[in-house]
Design a protein around this motif. Structure first.
Motif, mmCIF file in Angstrom:
data_model
loop_
_atom_site.group_PDB
_atom_site.id
_atom_site.type_symbol
_atom_site.label_atom_id
_atom_site.label_comp_id
_atom_site.label_asym_id
_atom_site.label_seq_id
_atom_site.Cartn_x
_atom_site.Cartn_y
_atom_site.Cartn_z
ATOM 1 N N LEU A 1 38.116 39.264 44.441
ATOM 2 C CA LEU A 1 39.011 38.088 44.782
ATOM 3 C C LEU A 1 38.065 36.808 44.959
ATOM 4 O O LEU A 1 38.353 35.553 44.357
ATOM 5 N N THR A 2 36.577 37.191 45.479
ATOM 6 C CA THR A 2 35.562 35.901 45.721
ATOM 7 C C THR A 2 35.390 35.489 44.243
ATOM 8 O O THR A 2 35.293 34.114 43.867
ATOM 9 N N ALA A 3 35.093 36.507 43.163
ATOM 10 C CA ALA A 3 35.061 35.971 41.816
ATOM 11 C C ALA A 3 36.147 35.140 41.327
ATOM 12 O O ALA A 3 35.911 34.281 40.487
ATOM 13 N N TYR A 4 37.479 35.535 41.671
ATOM 14 C CA TYR A 4 38.385 35.101 40.869
ATOM 15 C C TYR A 4 38.431 33.599 41.730
ATOM 16 O O TYR A 4 39.060 32.577 40.779
ATOM 17 N N LEU A 5 37.948 33.026 42.892
ATOM 18 C CA LEU A 5 38.008 31.875 43.448
ATOM 19 C C LEU A 5 37.091 31.008 42.135
ATOM 20 O O LEU A 5 37.517 29.742 41.849
ATOM 21 N N ASP A 6 36.111 31.574 41.689
ATOM 22 C CA ASP A 6 35.315 30.892 40.708
ATOM 23 C C ASP A 6 36.128 30.575 39.503
ATOM 24 O O ASP A 6 36.061 29.595 38.765
ATOM 25 N N THR A 7 36.781 31.812 39.048
ATOM 26 C CA THR A 7 37.729 31.411 37.906
ATOM 27 C C THR A 7 38.946 30.482 38.110
ATOM 28 O O THR A 7 38.987 29.657 37.093
ATOM 29 N N VAL A 8 39.346 30.483 39.254
ATOM 30 C CA VAL A 8 40.525 29.443 39.572
ATOM 31 C C VAL A 8 39.703 27.905 39.425
ATOM 32 O O VAL A 8 40.462 27.002 38.773
ATOM 33 N N ALA A 9 38.418 27.716 40.003
ATOM 34 C CA ALA A 9 37.731 26.872 39.968
ATOM 35 C C ALA A 9 37.437 26.211 38.481
ATOM 36 O O ALA A 9 37.686 25.029 38.105
ATOM 37 N N ALA A 10 37.147 27.193 37.690
ATOM 38 C CA ALA A 10 36.923 26.952 36.157
ATOM 39 C C ALA A 10 38.213 26.486 35.759
ATOM 40 O O ALA A 10 38.105 25.469 34.784
ATOM 41 N N GLU A 11 39.184 26.957 35.938
ATOM 42 C CA GLU A 11 40.479 26.596 35.530
ATOM 43 C C GLU A 11 40.957 25.182 35.888
ATOM 44 O O GLU A 11 41.510 24.367 35.058
ATOM 45 N N GLN A 12 40.748 24.916 37.160
ATOM 46 C CA GLN A 12 40.914 23.759 37.706
ATOM 47 C C GLN A 12 40.082 22.540 36.930
ATOM 48 O O GLN A 12 40.680 21.361 36.473
ATOM 49 N N ALA B 1 38.151 47.514 39.237
ATOM 50 C CA ALA B 1 37.930 48.504 40.136
ATOM 51 C C ALA B 1 36.884 48.110 41.178
ATOM 52 O O ALA B 1 35.856 47.359 40.764
ATOM 53 N N GLY B 2 36.819 48.812 42.147
ATOM 54 C CA GLY B 2 35.832 48.578 43.205
ATOM 55 C C GLY B 2 36.074 47.750 44.463
ATOM 56 O O GLY B 2 37.318 47.540 44.615
ATOM 57 N N ASN B 3 35.024 46.800 44.924
ATOM 58 C CA ASN B 3 35.377 45.861 46.034
ATOM 59 C C ASN B 3 36.203 45.104 45.826
ATOM 60 O O ASN B 3 35.933 44.031 44.998
ATOM 61 N N LEU B 4 37.317 45.163 46.248
ATOM 62 C CA LEU B 4 38.394 43.814 45.892
ATOM 63 C C LEU B 4 37.949 42.602 46.423
ATOM 64 O O LEU B 4 38.202 41.695 45.771
ATOM 65 N N ILE B 5 37.362 42.481 47.879
ATOM 66 C CA ILE B 5 36.954 41.396 48.124
ATOM 67 C C ILE B 5 35.921 40.609 47.236
ATOM 68 O O ILE B 5 36.052 39.485 46.988
ATOM 69 N N SER B 6 35.151 41.281 46.743
ATOM 70 C CA SER B 6 34.201 40.889 45.664
ATOM 71 C C SER B 6 34.944 40.076 44.422
ATOM 72 O O SER B 6 34.575 38.993 43.947
#
Length: 117
Positions: free
Chosen positions: A75-86, A68-73
């Protein structure tokens, strides 16, 4: 992070994006979020199937609540999640390619939400 956890988090973010899409008062954001959640579901499904084709069947997924809350935040955090998975799946080029597409889709969506009104 485990593949099932990555998939669950991705699906939760997809749900959050869909809800934000439905409640957006900006046409540009409405379209950007629609493009994101539609494309993400296909990419995550493809990622799961390729993973299971190479590492074995996933039998269960952890629960994940849409953020919940600021979706841009988120999405930005999800980029870190994707990088960790990579980093974790770096040796499997097929999985890495799908993660690259997820990363590109997410970064493009962040751009659209920040700069296109």
């Amino acid at each position: 992070m485990s593949c099932p956890e990555f998939i669950a988090r991705s699906m939760a973010l997809r749900t959050a994006a869909h809800l934000a899409h439905l409640s957006s008062e900006s046409y540009a954001q409405h379209v950007a979020l629609g493009d994101f959640y539609s494309a993400l579901i296909d990419l995550v499904d493809q990622y799961a199937e390729v993973y299971m084709g190479t590492a074995g069947r996933i039998k269960s997924f952890p629960p994940a609540t849409p953020p919940a809350g600021n979706l841009i935040s988120h999405l930005t955090a999800y980029l870190d999640t994707v990088a960790a998975e990579q980093a974790e799946d770096g040796e499997n080029r097929a999985l890495g390619n799908i993660l690259d597409e997820i990363q590109a889709l997410t970064a493009q969506t962040v751009y659209k939400l920040q700069f296109l009104k």
